[in-house]
Scaffold this active site. Structure first.
Site, PDB file in Angstrom:
ATOM      1  CG  ASN A 194      11.239  34.104  24.735  1.00  0.00           C
ATOM      2  OD1 ASN A 194      12.218  33.848  25.537  1.00  0.00           O
ATOM      3  ND2 ASN A 194      10.234  34.287  24.296  1.00  0.00           N
ATOM      4  CG  LEU A 195      18.252  36.590  25.820  1.00  0.00           C
ATOM      5  CD1 LEU A 195      19.826  35.341  25.470  1.00  0.00           C
ATOM      6  CD2 LEU A 195      18.456  37.560  24.751  1.00  0.00           C
ATOM      7  CB  SER A 196      12.697  37.238  28.030  1.00  0.00           C
ATOM      8  OG  SER A 196      12.276  37.698  28.884  1.00  0.00           O
ATOM      9  CD  GLU A 197      10.514  31.752  26.903  1.00  0.00           C
ATOM     10  OE1 GLU A 197       8.896  31.536  26.679  1.00  0.00           O
ATOM     11  OE2 GLU A 197      11.231  30.906  25.932  1.00  0.00           O
ATOM     12  CG  ASP A 263       3.687  28.863  18.457  1.00  0.00           C
ATOM     13  OD1 ASP A 263       3.836  28.277  19.953  1.00  0.00           O
ATOM     14  OD2 ASP A 263       2.294  29.472  18.335  1.00  0.00           O
TER      15      ASP A 263
END
Length: 474
Positions: A194-197, A263
């Protein structure tokens, strides 16, 4: 991009990763505790759902794809609950059970569809990577895609060995990454942060252009086949070496709960790729699936009928003029919702009141009405020179505008047997004054238990008579 439903039943996928149990305590809240300023929840329902890698496998199975799962649990009741749920869903689960260590459980307290509290029961597993790898290697030869579902809980300690083993067999590897070290996913076919990761690895991205630039650098450094960054309400961005970035907007109509959305993305991607879909198509399907699942409470899977209906909305095929592939998709979805399919056919050259009455009567015999229309060449063969008066496109457009008609399709043959063999309607309807045994295609429909009905014609309503009258006046 034209979307269609993949053949998920021919798409075996293996999921390896961190297995957990999502447990829900549901109850009413009507007062504040006298002991502390907190709500009191009277629990009236306890629900267990597979979470983490188990939820990925469950999502794959819910789409109709053969799903296998390898993971680590404790030797406790939570592991038994997981095993039972996965078995019921058709997932082949192989757990490495660790004694004296609990299965990871995420307990959520829910009241009035709102999550009040989450309690985590977990310890990072110190597993034997060789034992887990042996289970994976025994299953690799029977699959088309390998998924690494990494939550950083200790089940995955040998990422590179698994990636290389799959690559040697020509099996794509998809990874849902965690942590601040993405080098462990080097050589994967696709990773889905995701963007944060993603920004935790490459730094903050001011705009899409910077995201694309940093993503391209990351792909090159890690020898990745592709990178998909999921961006919440901003959709998702697919990056591939030497190709233009593909930005897909979010498809959620209403966001209710984002639990497990990642998921759903990787499971839909894996099943679609295993079914032979090209990556952009698979990503578009995953985007639709994510839009569905965030509208549900808690960890949830989407079903094949739900995805079919989303595809229909995307392709504008809920009603109207369809090709055969679209029609079969629509019929499958209708059947999944236990709707009765009615089928009729004809030339419908000049639509008149008799046609409208007949079609309304036919529609009343079920939930969905298909009208199959002879194309121009077959009408000419049946009716003679000078017919049809109206082209097949115009005839179908008029029929599609009637409230009684759900779907319209053309066919080139003189009779609709080929269509009937594909569609298999519940009811075949014809207008006339002859017996059921004289209806073309009746034998096909009756052979699988369908019904055949003959409706009477409306008096003084005939296309041929209208044509002759017009010609006589001319």
């Amino acid at each position: 991009m034209k979307l269609s439903m993949p053949r998920f039943d021919q798409a075996p996928v293996l999921v390896v990763g961190d297995v957990m149990l999502d447990r829900y305590w549901h109850g009413g809240t009507s007062r504040i505790s006298p002991e502390a300023p907190v709500p009191v929840v009277k629990v009236d329902q306890i629900e267990d759902r597979p979470g983490g890698a188990a939820n990925v496998a469950l999502n794959i199975a819910a789409l109709g794809a053969p799903a296998s799962l390898v993971g680590v649990t404790g030797d406790d009741e939570a592991a038994e609950s997981l095993a039972n749920s996965l078995k019921a869903a058709g997932v082949l689960a192989r757990f490495q059970r660790i004694a004296n260590q609990p299965t990871i459980v995420k307990l959520r307290v829910i009241s009035r569809h709102q999550q009040l509290l989450r309690i985590d029961f977990e310890e990072a597993f110190n597993t034997d990577p060789l034992a887990l790898s042996a289970e994976v290697y025994s299953l690799l030869d029977g699959i088309k895609v390998l998924v690494l579902s990494d939550y950083g809980k200790g089940a995955l300690r040998n990422h590179q060995a698994l990636i290389q083993a799959a690559r040697k067999r020509g099996i794509p590897v998809l990874a849902d990454p965690k942590g601040k070290d993405f080098t462990i996913y080097r050589g994967a076919s696709l990773i889905t942060p995701n963007l944060s990761e993603f920004e935790a690895i490459v730094g903050h991205c001011e705009d899409e252009a910077q995201l694309v630039t940093k993503g391209a650098q990351l792909m090159q450094e890690l020898d990745l086949g592709a990178l998909l960054v999921t961006r919440g309400e901003h959709g998702m961005t697919l990056l591939r070496p030497d190709q233009q970035a593909l930005h897909l907007p979010a498809r959620a109509r209403e966001v209710f709960d984002v639990t497990g959305a990642g998921d759903t993305v990787i499971s839909t991607l894996a099943a679609a790729i295993a079914a032979g879909e090209e990556l952009p198509h698979a990503v578009a399907l995953a985007n639709l699936a994510a839009g569905i699942v965030v509208g549900k409470l808690g960890t949830a899977a989407i079903s094949a009928p739900e995805l079919r209906r989303a595809i229909q909305r995307e392709e504008g095929s809920e009603r109207g003029v369809l090709g055969l592939e679209q029609l079969l998709l629509a019929v499958d979805d209708a059947r999944a919702h236990k709707e009765k399919i009615v089928f009729t056919n004809g030339c419908f050259d000049i639509l008149h009141a008799g046609h409208v009455t007949y079609l309304e009567q036919a529609r009343a015999l079920g939930d969905r009405l298909i009208v199959a229309v002879n194309d121009d060449a077959s009408v000419s063969r049946l009716k003679g020179p000078g017919r049809p008066i109206n082209s097949v496109d115009r005839r179908m457009a008029v029929l599609a505008g009637l409230g009684a008609v759900d779907w319209v399709i053309s066919f080139p043959e003189g009779t609709p047997e080929n269509l009937l063999s594909h569609v298999k309607p519940d009811v075949l309807v014809k207008g006339g004054d002859y017996g059921v045994d004289q209806v073309v295609g009746a034998d096909i429909v009756q052979a699988y238990g369908g019904d055949v009905r003959v409706l009477g014609l409306v008096e003084n309503s005939s296309t041929t008579a209208i044509v002759e009258k017009i010609r006589g006046q001319g």
